[in-house]
Design an enzyme around this catalytic site. Structure first.
Site, PDB file in Angstrom:
ATOM      1  N   CYS A   1     -37.345 -55.097  19.139  1.00 40.81           N
ATOM      2  CA  CYS A   1     -37.515 -53.649  19.072  1.00 40.81           C
ATOM      3  C   CYS A   1     -38.963 -53.275  19.380  1.00 40.81           C
ATOM      4  O   CYS A   1     -39.877 -53.688  18.674  1.00 40.81           O
ATOM      5  CB  CYS A   1     -37.117 -53.154  17.684  1.00 40.81           C
ATOM      6  SG  CYS A   1     -37.250 -51.374  17.510  1.00 40.81           S
TER       7      CYS A   1
ATOM      8  N   TYR B   1     -50.210 -15.244 -26.084  1.00 40.93           N
ATOM      9  CA  TYR B   1     -51.360 -14.591 -25.450  1.00 40.93           C
ATOM     10  C   TYR B   1     -51.498 -13.101 -25.740  1.00 40.93           C
ATOM     11  O   TYR B   1     -52.424 -12.466 -25.239  1.00 40.93           O
ATOM     12  CB  TYR B   1     -51.321 -14.814 -23.939  1.00 40.93           C
ATOM     13  CG  TYR B   1     -50.002 -14.443 -23.280  1.00 40.93           C
ATOM     14  CD1 TYR B   1     -49.634 -13.114 -23.142  1.00 40.93           C
ATOM     15  CD2 TYR B   1     -49.137 -15.433 -22.821  1.00 40.93           C
ATOM     16  CE1 TYR B   1     -48.430 -12.772 -22.556  1.00 40.93           C
ATOM     17  CE2 TYR B   1     -47.933 -15.099 -22.222  1.00 40.93           C
ATOM     18  CZ  TYR B   1     -47.581 -13.770 -22.095  1.00 40.93           C
ATOM     19  OH  TYR B   1     -46.386 -13.438 -21.525  1.00 40.93           O
TER      20      TYR B   1
ATOM     21  N   CYS C   1     -34.359 -49.366  20.235  1.00 41.97           N
ATOM     22  CA  CYS C   1     -33.954 -50.568  20.963  1.00 41.97           C
ATOM     23  C   CYS C   1     -32.444 -50.750  21.045  1.00 41.97           C
ATOM     24  O   CYS C   1     -31.969 -51.634  21.750  1.00 41.97           O
ATOM     25  CB  CYS C   1     -34.590 -51.803  20.327  1.00 41.97           C
ATOM     26  SG  CYS C   1     -33.897 -52.213  18.722  1.00 41.97           S
TER      27      CYS C   1
ATOM     28  N   CYS D   1     -30.233 -48.592  16.530  1.00 37.79           N
ATOM     29  CA  CYS D   1     -31.643 -48.207  16.522  1.00 37.79           C
ATOM     30  C   CYS D   1     -31.936 -47.248  17.675  1.00 37.79           C
ATOM     31  O   CYS D   1     -31.608 -47.548  18.829  1.00 37.79           O
ATOM     32  CB  CYS D   1     -32.509 -49.451  16.641  1.00 37.79           C
ATOM     33  SG  CYS D   1     -34.262 -49.085  16.867  1.00 37.79           S
TER      34      CYS D   1
ATOM     35  N   LYS E   1     -58.237 -10.224 -18.487  1.00 39.24           N
ATOM     36  CA  LYS E   1     -58.041  -9.092 -19.393  1.00 39.24           C
ATOM     37  C   LYS E   1     -59.402  -8.589 -19.841  1.00 39.24           C
ATOM     38  O   LYS E   1     -60.261  -9.406 -20.224  1.00 39.24           O
ATOM     39  CB  LYS E   1     -57.238  -9.537 -20.627  1.00 39.24           C
ATOM     40  CG  LYS E   1     -55.824  -9.959 -20.317  1.00 39.24           C
ATOM     41  CD  LYS E   1     -55.157 -10.531 -21.554  1.00 39.24           C
ATOM     42  CE  LYS E   1     -53.723 -10.949 -21.237  1.00 39.24           C
ATOM     43  NZ  LYS E   1     -53.154 -11.763 -22.323  1.00 39.24           N
TER      44      LYS E   1
ATOM     45  N   ASP F   1     -46.066 -20.267 -15.284  1.00 34.93           N
ATOM     46  CA  ASP F   1     -44.825 -19.924 -14.611  1.00 34.93           C
ATOM     47  C   ASP F   1     -43.679 -20.293 -15.548  1.00 34.93           C
ATOM     48  O   ASP F   1     -43.120 -21.378 -15.481  1.00 34.93           O
ATOM     49  CB  ASP F   1     -44.720 -20.695 -13.294  1.00 34.93           C
ATOM     50  CG  ASP F   1     -43.736 -20.045 -12.352  1.00 34.93           C
ATOM     51  OD1 ASP F   1     -43.413 -20.669 -11.334  1.00 34.93           O
ATOM     52  OD2 ASP F   1     -43.290 -18.934 -12.634  1.00 34.93           O
TER      53      ASP F   1
ATOM     54  N   LYS G   1     -52.919 -13.978  -8.354  1.00 34.08           N
ATOM     55  CA  LYS G   1     -51.971 -15.028  -7.974  1.00 34.08           C
ATOM     56  C   LYS G   1     -52.603 -16.046  -7.031  1.00 34.08           C
ATOM     57  O   LYS G   1     -53.440 -15.695  -6.203  1.00 34.08           O
ATOM     58  CB  LYS G   1     -50.766 -14.392  -7.267  1.00 34.08           C
ATOM     59  CG  LYS G   1     -49.940 -13.468  -8.137  1.00 34.08           C
ATOM     60  CD  LYS G   1     -49.171 -14.241  -9.177  1.00 34.08           C
ATOM     61  CE  LYS G   1     -47.914 -13.501  -9.620  1.00 34.08           C
ATOM     62  NZ  LYS G   1     -46.820 -13.542  -8.675  1.00 34.08           N
TER      63      LYS G   1
END
Length: 671
Positions: free
Chosen positions: A431, A224, A410, A407, A289, A117, A313
């Site tokens: 809490c 390539y 709590c 909070c 290929k 990519d 892909k």
DNA sequence: GATCCTCGAGTTCT
DNA sequence: CTCGAGGATC
């Protein structure tokens, strides 16, 4: 206008816009998967309604127009694009067409390569000397980026050995992940905008007007294909072409393989897909290929794509959805973690509805707001990750995300330390979220391992006031348990039995279960080994705790503070009175085993035992278990489906062992 | 003081 | 898996 015609027009308009963003601005608005989906839909519509096909359709040309900052260059031979295959069947069809045209009954030999990519370029050499480099552009004409290309080290300025009079070499410019991360880290430090992905970073680097800037960017190239070729003899297969490239000093992708027929292609595809995350660069598929050049010539090309190659892909691993809301969860240490609530969306084979946003800094960085369209990815194909938002699609009235002042559970004040990313609920034991999470941690598998004491049960017990501290667990009455929702007598008995079993534990597990800040499994084990008994640790001063390896002033203070608190001492005493126990002994000098001094990292799936079993066995023989691979790692034991750790071991040259190597280690040998 | 290495903590879905 | 932070090292 028919509905099909209207849809075709709409798709073309969208694709044209995305093309502009992608090719001209180097700043795509949507993931490639979304673009591919649009293109696929357009192709399907045009196939069903051939009368709608026109010369200006994006399916009929290679898109993109050259920018203005660089000179135009005409390619000696056009740079082709590739047809895409998305499913196995598409590859089967491709292979069938190839064999029909070649009138071949035998299997065709393909050269299979990763599809990077990055950006396609064409480098022109005359009598072996670098002349120019062009981007692909529209396939016929590209931009002259010679000055920038010359700064890329993997583009030689002179070919080795004998070279033809003229040759154009095609390749992909890309930015390795490592370089990309470094670049973004530098950009972050300088307060600059970050790159979204390596491809964009590479594109930006190559299109810099100042080559000095490009030179500092970590770009690389794999070659390539060949374009124009005058003089000398062209190799008669793709494979030999790549070998010729290597001989000239041009990089080619080391993952390239010759494979036979469809079966060979698909096997290659799956093998590479499995290792995709561990590659040093981003790929979005593989390319097959036809290997023999004579066959390639016989097959020819259709419009701008050769009939002898196809790009297979990888499935879309990103998806778009809407951020419905952000909620703040409270963890056992009180840390408030923002979690994205998403419109459910399929990503990587699972429906994702939640994703962590980690902390407020992360939200700032990603510029996320409620109502935004966001890109979701499954990191490592497992954990959903919100990659970024699309501010250009932001609806009016999108809400900023604000850290709550109190909070959500709590109501205690929320505090954020200077220089700390995390915000914390100051409620502590008050809490209920912190209590519940602490209890879950206490009962978890790697702590006291109380089977059946899961989230739902703890929630009920805490909400009914039957459970507040770990010590309460062992004082629960079976009748009380049986009265709970979804709890019959049988289930209650099972929980009681599990509680009974868990009373016999080890000191490291017990210390870990207590949930002292910054004391995880490793630190708990160090503390246990150093002090030997809980009593010794409880009586220790900060200075004495500091003597424990890997414990510094901060952790020492946390540990000392924990045992100094009367409430904590009381819980521990009650637990011990309830029968929670372990074998204690004086601190032992670490067991001297045959593998003393070795650090071993395990990765992948082992056939003969679990990683945990292997780890325990190795530790019992004196080896240290490493969590990540570094230059200090002695061995990496890789099972099947090993990922990034194997890759890192190879990069660092750490010896990699298979299961027979592991067996050798466990016999006390050092392979 | 900077950098590398580990560890801890929090998180998702099947 | 990821991020952040503590500890060790140079």
């Amino acid at each position: 206008m028919s509905t099909a015609a209207a849809r075709v027009a709409a798709l073309r308009e969208q694709l044209a816009r995305h093309d502009y963003r992608y090719y001209v601005l180097d700043d795509p608005e949507v993931p490639d998967a979304e673009y591919d989906r649009l293109m696929l839909e357009l192709r399907a519509l045009e196939a069903a309604h051939p009368e709608l096909v026109s010369a200006d359709s994006p399916t009929q040309r290679v898109s993109g127009k050259p920018g203005t900052e660089f000179d135009e260059v005409r390619h000696g031979v056009p740079m082709l694009s590739l047809d895409n295959a998305f499913a196995d069947d598409d590859v089967v069809d491709f292979d069938r067409r190839v064999r029909e045209r070649l009138k071949s009954t035998a299997e065709v030999e393909y050269c299979a390569e990763p599809k990077l990519d990055g950006l396609a370029i064409s480098v022109r050499y005359e009598r072996g000397e670098f002349v120019s480099t062009a981007t692909r552009g529209d396939g016929t004409t590209g931009e002259d980026v010679s000055a920038n290309a010359r700064t890329i080290r993997s583009i030689p300025l002179r070919l080795r050995g004998d070279a033809p009079a003229t040759v154009e070499i095609r390749g992909e410019v890309y930015m390795p992940f490592a370089g990309f991360r470094r670049l973004n880290a530098e950009a972050a430090a300088a307060g600059e905008k970050l790159f979204v992905n390596p491809r964009n970073a590479a594109a930006g680097a190559l299109r810099q007007l100042d080559p000095a800037v490009t030179a500092k960017r970590p770009l690389a190239v794999y070659f390539y294909a060949a374009g124009e070729w005058r003089g000398g003899t062209e190799p008669d297969t793709q494979r030999r072409l790549l070998e010729q490239f290597n001989a000239w000093g041009l990089r080619t992708n080391p993952e390239t393989r010759l494979v036979m027929g469809v079966a060979g292609c698909l096997a290659y595809y799956r093998a590479l897909a499995a290792r995709r995350e561990s590659l040093a660069y981003q790929i979005d598929g593989v390319v097959y290929k036809v290997n023999r050049r004579a066959d390639q010539d016989a097959l020819g090309q259709v419009s701008r794509a050769p009939r002898w190659a196809v790009a297979h892909k990888f499935p879309a691993d990103e998806a778009l959805t809407t951020l419905r809301d952000v909620e703040f969860q409270v963890g056992r240490t009180g840390v408030l973690t923002p979690v994205a609530r998403l419109e459910p969306v399929m990503v990587g084979g699972a429906t994702v509805t939640n994703a962590t946003l980690h902390n407020m800094d992360e939200i700032e960085r990603k510029d996320v707001r409620i109502g935004d369209t966001v890109v979701i990815r499954r990191a490592g194909d497992v954990i959903p990750e919100l990659v970024r938002s699309l501010p250009e699609r932001r609806p009016r009235g999108a809400k900023r995300i604000v850290l709550p002042a109190t909070c959500p559970v709590c109501g205690s004040a929320v505090a954020r330390e200077e220089d700390e990313a995390a915000a914390r609920c100051t409620g502590g034991f008050v809490c209920s979220a912190q209590r519940k999470e602490s209890l879950r941690h206490f009962a978890s598998r790697r702590a006291l391992d109380i089977e059946g004491m899961g989230e739902k049960l703890i929630d009920q017990l805490v909400d009914r006031g039957m459970l507040a501290t770990p010590a309460d667990l062992f004082e629960l009455k079976p009748e009380a348990l049986a009265a709970l929702e979804r709890m019959g007598e049988k289930s209650a008995d099972n929980v009681v039995a599990a509680l009974e079993r868990s009373k016999h534990t080890t000191l490291p597990r017990f210390l870990y279960a207590l949930g002292i800040r910054d004391v995880g499994e490793a630190t708990a084990a160090s503390l246990a080994a150093h002090f030997g008994t809980l009593g010794a640790l409880r009586a220790a001063s900060v200075e004495q705790i500091l003597e424990v390896p890997d414990v510094g002033p901060i952790i020492a203070a946390h540990v000392h503070g924990f045992f100094a608190a009367p409430a904590n001492r009381e819980v521990i005493e009650r637990l011990q009175r309830s029968g929670v126990h372990w074998n204690e002994g004086p601190p032992v000098a670490r067991a001297v085993g045959p593998l003393d001094g070795l650090t071993v990292v395990l990765t992948g799936t082992l056939a003969s035992m679990t990683r945990e079993q292997a780890g325990d066995a190795l530790q019992a023989m004196g080896a240290k278990l490493g969590a990540s691979v570094s230059k200090r790692t002695s061995y990496v034991v890789a099972g099947s489906d090993a990922g990034s750790k194997l890759k890192r071991a190879q990069e660092l040259g750490i010896p990699v062992l298979d299961e027979s190597g592991l067996a050798q280690l466990l016999r006390g040998e050092r392979p």
